[in-house]
Design a protein around this motif. Structure first.
Motif, PDB file in Angstrom:
ATOM      1  N   ILE A 192       0.816  -1.220   0.000  1.00 40.79           N
ATOM      2  CA  ILE A 192       0.000   0.000   0.000  1.00 40.79           C
ATOM      3  C   ILE A 192       0.848   1.268   0.000  1.00 40.79           C
ATOM      4  CG2 ILE A 192      -1.971  -1.130   1.086  1.00 40.79           C
ATOM      5  CD1 ILE A 192      -1.145   0.425   3.688  1.00 40.79           C
ATOM      6  N   VAL A 217       3.572   3.900  -2.007  1.00 39.35           N
ATOM      7  CA  VAL A 217       4.083   4.390  -3.279  1.00 39.35           C
ATOM      8  C   VAL A 217       5.517   4.826  -3.013  1.00 39.35           C
ATOM      9  CG1 VAL A 217       3.879   6.202  -5.016  1.00 39.35           C
ATOM     10  CG2 VAL A 217       1.825   5.149  -4.065  1.00 39.35           C
ATOM     11  N   MET A 267       7.720   8.164  -9.471  1.00 37.94           N
ATOM     12  CA  MET A 267       7.266   6.865  -8.969  1.00 37.94           C
ATOM     13  C   MET A 267       8.105   5.749  -9.577  1.00 37.94           C
ATOM     14  SD  MET A 267       3.104   7.222  -8.744  1.00 37.94           S
ATOM     15  CE  MET A 267       2.939   5.481  -8.917  1.00 37.94           C
ATOM     16  N   MET A 272      -0.661   5.039  -0.203  1.00 38.46           N
ATOM     17  CA  MET A 272      -1.520   5.315  -1.360  1.00 38.46           C
ATOM     18  C   MET A 272      -2.698   6.203  -0.993  1.00 38.46           C
ATOM     19  SD  MET A 272      -1.903   2.158  -3.891  1.00 38.46           S
ATOM     20  CE  MET A 272      -0.980   0.719  -3.459  1.00 38.46           C
TER      21      MET A 272
END
Length: 77
Positions: free
Chosen positions: A46, A48, A55, A73
């Protein structure tokens, strides 16, 4: 090598110096930073990950002076 780390408040900061840098072995990945921060592995799905504000996947290899950030996230504003 040293990378700048912006870590979530719930992690361990014992490997981050007073300037926000973490020492890593050459060819370390984002996941190595995640592990050193002692973030529970179930949170891996969960989060990033960003390197130099882009990213990336957890297996992204890092270079000296990269900037690594972790964001849940659900973060937003």
């Amino acid at each position: 090598m040293k990378v700048k780390v912006y870590a979530p408040g719930f992690c361990s900061f014992k490997f981050i110096d007073e300037d926000g840098y973490m020492e890593l072995e050459e060819n370390s990945s984002v996941e190595a930073v995640f592990n050193k921060l002692e973030i529970p592995s179930d949170l891996l799905t969960i989060m990033v990950f960003t390197v130099n504000y882009n990213m990336v996947a957890k297996d992204e290899l890092l270079k000296d002076e990269d900037v690594v950030s972790f964001l849940p996230m659900m973060a937003g504003g």
